[in-house]
Every structure is written in C-alpha cells, then in structure tokens.
Design an enzyme around this catalytic site. Structure first.
Site, mmCIF file in Angstrom:
data_model
loop_
_atom_site.group_PDB
_atom_site.id
_atom_site.type_symbol
_atom_site.label_atom_id
_atom_site.label_comp_id
_atom_site.label_asym_id
_atom_site.label_seq_id
_atom_site.Cartn_x
_atom_site.Cartn_y
_atom_site.Cartn_z
ATOM 1 N N VAL A 127 -18.832 -9.441 -11.250
ATOM 2 C CA VAL A 127 -18.194 -9.081 -12.509
ATOM 3 C C VAL A 127 -16.941 -9.917 -12.672
ATOM 4 O O VAL A 127 -16.128 -9.993 -11.752
ATOM 5 C CB VAL A 127 -17.824 -7.582 -12.543
ATOM 6 C CG1 VAL A 127 -17.075 -7.239 -13.817
ATOM 7 C CG2 VAL A 127 -19.079 -6.723 -12.417
ATOM 8 N N GLU A 133 -8.786 -7.324 4.409
ATOM 9 C CA GLU A 133 -7.921 -8.374 3.862
ATOM 10 C C GLU A 133 -7.263 -9.192 4.970
ATOM 11 O O GLU A 133 -7.132 -10.419 4.850
ATOM 12 C CB GLU A 133 -6.874 -7.741 2.938
ATOM 13 C CG GLU A 133 -7.477 -7.237 1.630
ATOM 14 C CD GLU A 133 -6.685 -6.115 0.994
ATOM 15 O OE1 GLU A 133 -5.470 -5.999 1.288
ATOM 16 O OE2 GLU A 133 -7.272 -5.342 0.211
ATOM 17 N N TYR A 193 0.806 -1.220 0.000
ATOM 18 C CA TYR A 193 0.000 0.000 0.000
ATOM 19 C C TYR A 193 0.844 1.277 0.000
ATOM 20 O O TYR A 193 0.496 2.254 -0.686
ATOM 21 C CB TYR A 193 -1.004 -0.020 1.159
ATOM 22 C CG TYR A 193 -2.205 -0.890 0.840
ATOM 23 C CD1 TYR A 193 -3.306 -0.352 0.182
ATOM 24 C CD2 TYR A 193 -2.226 -2.239 1.168
ATOM 25 C CE1 TYR A 193 -4.409 -1.138 -0.124
ATOM 26 C CE2 TYR A 193 -3.309 -3.033 0.862
ATOM 27 C CZ TYR A 193 -4.398 -2.485 0.211
ATOM 28 O OH TYR A 193 -5.476 -3.266 -0.106
ATOM 29 N N GLY A 241 -20.749 -16.842 -17.237
ATOM 30 C CA GLY A 241 -21.275 -16.405 -15.947
ATOM 31 C C GLY A 241 -22.141 -17.445 -15.264
ATOM 32 O O GLY A 241 -22.528 -17.281 -14.106
#
Length: 399
Positions: free
Chosen positions: A389, A141, A99, A277
């Site tokens: 997605v 996370e 990060y 999908g």
C-alpha cells in the site's frame, strides 16, 4: 509473545468498548501528540494523511488487530503486520526513544475518551498490549537498522540527481547516486526509500517512493507521480520534486526498506499493479530477467489511458525478455482500437492462472481487494498473495 492471563481476560472484556472508540482515541492521541510536539507533524508525519484522517485510521486498525491477535491467537505473533509497520518506521528514522512519548499521549487519550471505564486494571492491561507491540517493533527496527549499517534513526544520506526523465505528463523518474562517495546500499526488488524535502514554509516532509531499477545497479531510480489534490494537499512533496528537483541537486534519501519483496522461488508469478503502483513491479521484472526466471510470469496492469501508463515501455521490454512472460493491460480510456474486454476494471476471467502461483499486488486499495478476491475465487492460497500500500495501510482498518 503473550499477555499475562489477567491482562488477557481484561483486554478480551474491554476490546469491544476500545474497538468502538478507537477512532476517537487515535484522533485525540494525534492532537495531544502534535500539540506537545508540533515538530513531529512538520518534520516526520505526513501532513496530508493527518489532515485526511488516514493515518488515524491506520493506527486504529493496527492497534485493534494487534490486541485481537493477542487474545484470539496468543501463540502466534502477527509478524506480517509488525514487519510492515517496522519497515515504514525505519524508513522514517523512528528511534526507540520515541515509543515512551507515544505511550504517554496514547494512554492519556484512552483515559479521556473512555473515562471511568479505565480502571487501574484496565489501564495496566492495555499498557501491556502497547509495550508488547512497541517492544516487538523496536526489536525488528533494530535489526533493520543493523542490516543497513546505520544507527537507530540515522537512516538519512545525501543523494545527487544524476538524471531526470519525464515519463508522462505527471510522472518523472529521478536517477540518483550517492553524494557522499560511499557505496549505494543493497536493496531487494520491491523495496522503497523515503525522500525528505524542505518545503517553502520550512517543514521537512517525507514521502516513500519505490526503487524501479534492478538491485545490482549502482544508480538508484525513483519514479514520482505528481499527486494533485486528494489526501496529500496538492501533492506538496511530489509537486516540490516535479517543480524544483533538477540534475545536480542533492536531496536526503533513506536506506531502502519494505517487506513486499520477491521470494527466491521458481514458482509461477502474477504481478498486478494499477497506476503508479507499477513502480515496484518494474523492479521485480528487472530482477526476474537478471535471475533468468523460467516459470510463467503474468503481469496485470490497470491505468486511466495509454498516455497515463508510466514505465509502459520498460514493462513491455522486460516481459519480452522473460522465458514465459505475458502482459495484460486494462485502460479506462483506451481509444477505439482497444479490445472491449480489456476496457475498464481488471477482470481475470480470461487470464490463465497457473497452479502454485505467487501474486504480488500494488495499487489503490479497491484495486487490490478486487484482484485478491478474484485470485481467491480461482483457488490461489491467501498466504501466496502479497500486497503493498502506498501510504498508511488501511487494509487493517477495513478487513
């Protein structure tokens, strides 16, 4: 999660300028990042999405959406967006140490694109936005890694191909079992794993694939469509799997992640998919059959033709096992016997939608937008419509 009042005022005042330039900022950010750390493009980021600009659009949408939420709804943390990003990060093995690296190059890109407009006050305000977002993601996370019993970034394990099944001309199912003798990790129906392969040029590229078997199974199944052209340069990972992966081969697979999972609900369900999908939907159907779900379950699927419809037999078998299951399929090229009202795009006009239905959508963005709009018109609450997605989440970038 709240900005300081001073930073909130500054972000609110500069958000239009940053929003207008966010595409240029993220484009420059990725160029700076990969120039300094080319190994990230070769071994972590999807090269196809980078080449097509899709990842840039997704990052721009996420940053803009997060900053907007901070100034317009400071009392509410945008957990849905953060959780979806965190699951993807965990599946890639992102660690907290990365990060500060992102911050350095993103800050430099903002300063370069906006120039003199980035005063010390503006830079400090947007730094606060970044670290609020980064801190939230790191915490989510950390929890996701802990749930899987792995250290941050240590998601990879060797898995052996137990069986390979050709589903259609361009879709293959790989059944996998742990190659290290340890138990397979638990997962929830609808989740995915990352698969890492070493390509001919030495790059270790990663892609995500939904698990298609029931959560209780010891062997894990992924169903992979060979992408040809499009955003992924000739489907370099899917093509590698199709052409080279055989029974007995070993590949690196992540722990399971993903936030599109079935709630423990007795409500009616609508499961809508298009093309590949269908993969998380099949896992959901397996789970519902195992649970003995009694409420209506409506499946909706769109595909190019019956020959292209992967896992079609599995879907039909599972729907018939449900107490109140029904299947509705639309094909672009169905053949002479197919009903006209089920040819072309999905039209839910003739499909009964029960009150209180919870909907799960997976497929191309245009398909999901269309189905979502139709469901909203039929009175389904936005909070009861969930989506997945495949690839970067461009919904945020376009909503």
């Amino acid at each position: 999660m709240m900005l300081s009042q001073k930073s909130a005022d500054t972000v609110r005042a500069t958000l239009p300028a940053v929003g207008a330039a966010i595409g240029s900022i993220t484009d420059l950010f990725y160029r700076k990042l990969f120039e300094a750390h080319p190994e990230l493009l070769r071994h972590m980021f999807n090269r196809g999405n980078q080449a097509a600009g899709i990842q840039r659009q997704a990052l721009a949408g996420a940053v803009a959406a997060f900053a907007t939420a901070l100034v317009e709804h400071p009392e509410v943390r945008p957990d849905a967006m953060l959780t979806r990003i965190a699951h993807k990060h965990a599946s890639l093995g992102v660690s907290p140490a990365q990060y500060p690296l992102v911050h350095r190059h993103l800050s430099a890109a903002i300063a370069e694109v906006l120039g003199d407009a980035v005063t010390e006050e503006v830079a400090a305000a947007w730094d606060e936005v970044y670290w609020l977002m980064a801190g939230a993601l790191i915490e989510i996370e950390r929890r996701l890694y802990a749930e899987q019993g792995v250290l941050a970034g240590g998601t990879w394990r060797p898995w052996e191909v137990a069986e390979r099944v050709q589903e259609t001309a361009d879709v293959v199912t790989f059944r996998l079992r742990p190659a290290d003798g340890r138990p397979a990790p638990a997962f929830k129906a609808g989740q995915y794993v990352s698969v890492q392969v070493e390509l001919a040029d030495g790059a270790r590229q990663i892609r995500q694939y939904s698990l298609t078997n029931p959560p209780g199974a010891t062997v894990r199944s992924i169903t992979v469509k060979h992408v040809r052209g499009g955003t992924d340069p000739d489907g370099e990972v899917s093509g590698h799997l199709h052409e080279h992966l055989r029974e007995g081969d070993v590949i690196s697979v992540s722990a399971p992640y993903g936030d599109l999972v079935l709630d423990a609900t007795d409500a009616p369900l609508l499961l809508a998919s298009a093309g590949i999908g269908c993969t998380p939907i099949v896992a959901m159907l397996e789970d519902l059959v195992d649970r003995g779900h009694q409420a209506p379950v409506i499946t909706v699927h769109a595909d190019r033709s019956p020959a292209d419809h992967a896992l079609r037999a599995d879907q039909e078998r599972l729907v018939t096992k449900l107490a109140r299951g029904s299947a509705h399929v639309w094909y672009e090229r169905p053949g002479d016997a197919w009903p006209a009202e089920r040819t072309g795009r999905v039209d839910l006009t003739g499909v009964e939608i029960p009150d209180g239905v919870h909907a799960y959508l997976c497929g191309p963005l245009g398909f999901m937008r269309s189905v979502r709009a139709q469901l909203l018109e039929r009175g389904v609450r936005p909070s009861d419509i969930h989506y997945e997605v495949f690839g970067p989440d461009l919904w945020l970038a376009q909503d």
